[in-house]
Design a protein around this motif. Sequence first.
Motif, PDB file in Angstrom:
ATOM      1  N   LEU A 115      30.884  19.224  53.776  1.00  0.00           N
ATOM      2  CA  LEU A 115      31.672  19.499  52.586  1.00  0.00           C
ATOM      3  C   LEU A 115      33.219  19.281  52.738  1.00  0.00           C
ATOM      4  CD1 LEU A 115      29.974  22.856  51.522  1.00  0.00           C
ATOM      5  CD2 LEU A 115      29.788  20.518  50.400  1.00  0.00           C
ATOM      6  N   GLU A 116      33.585  19.535  53.968  1.00  0.00           N
ATOM      7  CA  GLU A 116      34.739  19.348  54.355  1.00  0.00           C
ATOM      8  C   GLU A 116      35.172  17.923  54.502  1.00  0.00           C
ATOM      9  OE1 GLU A 116      36.455  22.979  57.092  1.00  0.00           O
ATOM     10  OE2 GLU A 116      35.219  21.429  58.229  1.00  0.00           O
ATOM     11  N   ARG A 117      34.345  17.158  55.304  1.00  0.00           N
ATOM     12  CA  ARG A 117      34.472  15.657  55.391  1.00  0.00           C
ATOM     13  C   ARG A 117      34.545  15.200  54.023  1.00  0.00           C
ATOM     14  NH1 ARG A 117      29.369  13.756  57.347  1.00  0.00           N
ATOM     15  NH2 ARG A 117      29.694  15.046  59.121  1.00  0.00           N
ATOM     16  N   HIS A 166      38.986  34.681  54.267  1.00  0.00           N
ATOM     17  CA  HIS A 166      37.843  33.722  54.748  1.00  0.00           C
ATOM     18  C   HIS A 166      38.256  32.992  56.156  1.00  0.00           C
ATOM     19  CE1 HIS A 166      41.088  30.323  53.851  1.00  0.00           C
ATOM     20  NE2 HIS A 166      40.169  29.527  54.672  1.00  0.00           N
ATOM     21  N   ARG A 167      37.962  33.729  56.981  1.00  0.00           N
ATOM     22  CA  ARG A 167      37.832  33.199  58.151  1.00  0.00           C
ATOM     23  C   ARG A 167      36.687  33.368  59.178  1.00  0.00           C
ATOM     24  NH1 ARG A 167      42.264  30.181  57.344  1.00  0.00           N
ATOM     25  NH2 ARG A 167      44.295  31.562  56.873  1.00  0.00           N
ATOM     26  N   PRO A 168      35.589  32.550  58.581  1.00  0.00           N
ATOM     27  CA  PRO A 168      34.230  32.937  59.171  1.00  0.00           C
ATOM     28  C   PRO A 168      34.109  32.543  60.666  1.00  0.00           C
ATOM     29  CG  PRO A 168      34.071  31.238  57.709  1.00  0.00           C
ATOM     30  CD  PRO A 168      35.550  31.533  57.703  1.00  0.00           C
ATOM     31  N   GLN A 190      40.289  24.603  72.751  1.00  0.00           N
ATOM     32  CA  GLN A 190      39.420  23.453  72.585  1.00  0.00           C
ATOM     33  C   GLN A 190      40.102  22.493  71.513  1.00  0.00           C
ATOM     34  OE1 GLN A 190      36.076  24.817  70.478  1.00  0.00           O
ATOM     35  NE2 GLN A 190      35.360  26.150  71.946  1.00  0.00           N
ATOM     36  N   ARG A 191      40.976  22.697  70.839  1.00  0.00           N
ATOM     37  CA  ARG A 191      41.359  21.802  69.828  1.00  0.00           C
ATOM     38  C   ARG A 191      43.012  21.141  70.147  1.00  0.00           C
ATOM     39  NH1 ARG A 191      39.530  24.646  64.260  1.00  0.00           N
ATOM     40  NH2 ARG A 191      37.073  24.606  64.776  1.00  0.00           N
ATOM     41  N   ALA A 192      43.520  21.965  70.901  1.00  0.00           N
ATOM     42  CA  ALA A 192      45.304  21.670  70.925  1.00  0.00           C
ATOM     43  C   ALA A 192      45.368  20.133  71.403  1.00  0.00           C
ATOM     44  CB  ALA A 192      45.831  22.399  71.843  1.00  0.00           C
ATOM     45  N   GLY A 224      49.711  27.940  58.634  1.00  0.00           N
ATOM     46  CA  GLY A 224      50.534  27.649  57.330  1.00  0.00           C
ATOM     47  C   GLY A 224      50.568  26.336  56.700  1.00  0.00           C
ATOM     48  N   LYS A 225      49.387  25.707  56.770  1.00  0.00           N
ATOM     49  CA  LYS A 225      49.064  24.234  56.219  1.00  0.00           C
ATOM     50  C   LYS A 225      49.441  24.279  54.590  1.00  0.00           C
ATOM     51  CE  LYS A 225      45.497  24.227  58.536  1.00  0.00           C
ATOM     52  NZ  LYS A 225      44.061  23.942  59.167  1.00  0.00           N
ATOM     53  N   SER A 226      48.793  25.343  54.115  1.00  0.00           N
ATOM     54  CA  SER A 226      48.844  25.132  52.621  1.00  0.00           C
ATOM     55  C   SER A 226      50.231  25.514  52.128  1.00  0.00           C
ATOM     56  CB  SER A 226      47.875  26.354  52.196  1.00  0.00           C
ATOM     57  OG  SER A 226      46.592  26.127  52.598  1.00  0.00           O
TER      58      SER A 226
HETATM   59  C1  S3P Z   1      37.990  26.305  60.067  1.00  0.00           C
HETATM   60  C2  S3P Z   1      39.115  26.432  59.315  1.00  0.00           C
HETATM   61  C3  S3P Z   1      39.169  27.069  57.858  1.00  0.00           C
HETATM   62  C4  S3P Z   1      37.990  26.767  57.227  1.00  0.00           C
HETATM   63  C5  S3P Z   1      36.573  26.962  57.981  1.00  0.00           C
HETATM   64  C6  S3P Z   1      36.657  26.357  59.414  1.00  0.00           C
HETATM   65  C7  S3P Z   1      38.101  25.867  61.360  1.00  0.00           C
HETATM   66  O1  S3P Z   1      40.270  26.263  57.117  1.00  0.00           O
HETATM   67  O2  S3P Z   1      37.904  25.384  56.776  1.00  0.00           O
HETATM   68  O3  S3P Z   1      36.711  28.545  58.053  1.00  0.00           O
HETATM   69  O4  S3P Z   1      36.883  25.279  61.624  1.00  0.00           O
HETATM   70  O5  S3P Z   1      39.179  26.052  62.070  1.00  0.00           O
HETATM   71  P1  S3P Z   1      41.748  26.355  57.295  1.00  0.00           P
HETATM   72  O6  S3P Z   1      42.318  25.813  58.367  1.00  0.00           O
HETATM   73  O7  S3P Z   1      42.339  25.932  55.972  1.00  0.00           O
HETATM   74  O8  S3P Z   1      41.829  27.825  57.255  1.00  0.00           O
END
Ligand code: S3P
Length: 185
Positions: free
Chosen positions: A74-76, A134-136, A152-154, A28-30
């Motif tokens: 791109l994210e960075r 969009h959840r690849p 892995q991330r918590a 829910g970040k957005s």
């Molecule tokens: C990702 C989260 C997605 C998106 C991509 C990778 C991740 O962003 O950048 O699918 O590695 O958890 P959101 O967290 O904005 O959904």
Amino acid sequence: MALPQPEAPPPSARPTGHVALIGMMAVGKSTVGRGLARRWGVRFIDTDTEIEATTGQTVRELWEEGGEPGYRPLERRAVQAALATSEPVVLATPGGVVVDDLMAEALAGEDVTTVYLRATAATLVDHVGDGEGHRPLLGDDPPAAIAGLLRQRAGRYQALADLVVDVDGREPDEVVAAVLAGLST
Ligand code: S3P
């Protein structure tokens, strides 16, 4: 005759500098970020939206084309650019912010307050089920993928956070209120 105006919410103290929301996809970040930015009268930046605007492609297309090695840079760039703006912003970071050292480093700056929106895997699975596209990374088995990524991330999200706010069982406006309360103490 002037109609009575709805009462404005009391002003909330905003941390100086930027506020970055971190946490898993679909937490829910957005939505929460938009709510906080509105409350503080500052600009809201969503990393995924910025990337789509800059590249003219969707997140899914970009993953299909370049996979993770193509997407993380791109994210960075988007995270670094957002946090380099002179005006304060609220930034919704990508879930993968903790898998890239340079992105994580950008959050460690003194002018950035980092808020971890924390949720259990069950809540995240529930949100993904609401159809946030969009959840690849989720593949054919989203519950298993989410549980694995969260494991892995918590700890890394937690380590980067100035404030941790729990999302389970809360509506977005309640999460906004919890962030405001947490930042004012
Ligand atoms: C990702 C989260 C997605 C998106 C991509 C990778 C991740 O962003 O950048 O699918 O590695 O958890 P959101 O967290 O904005 O959904």
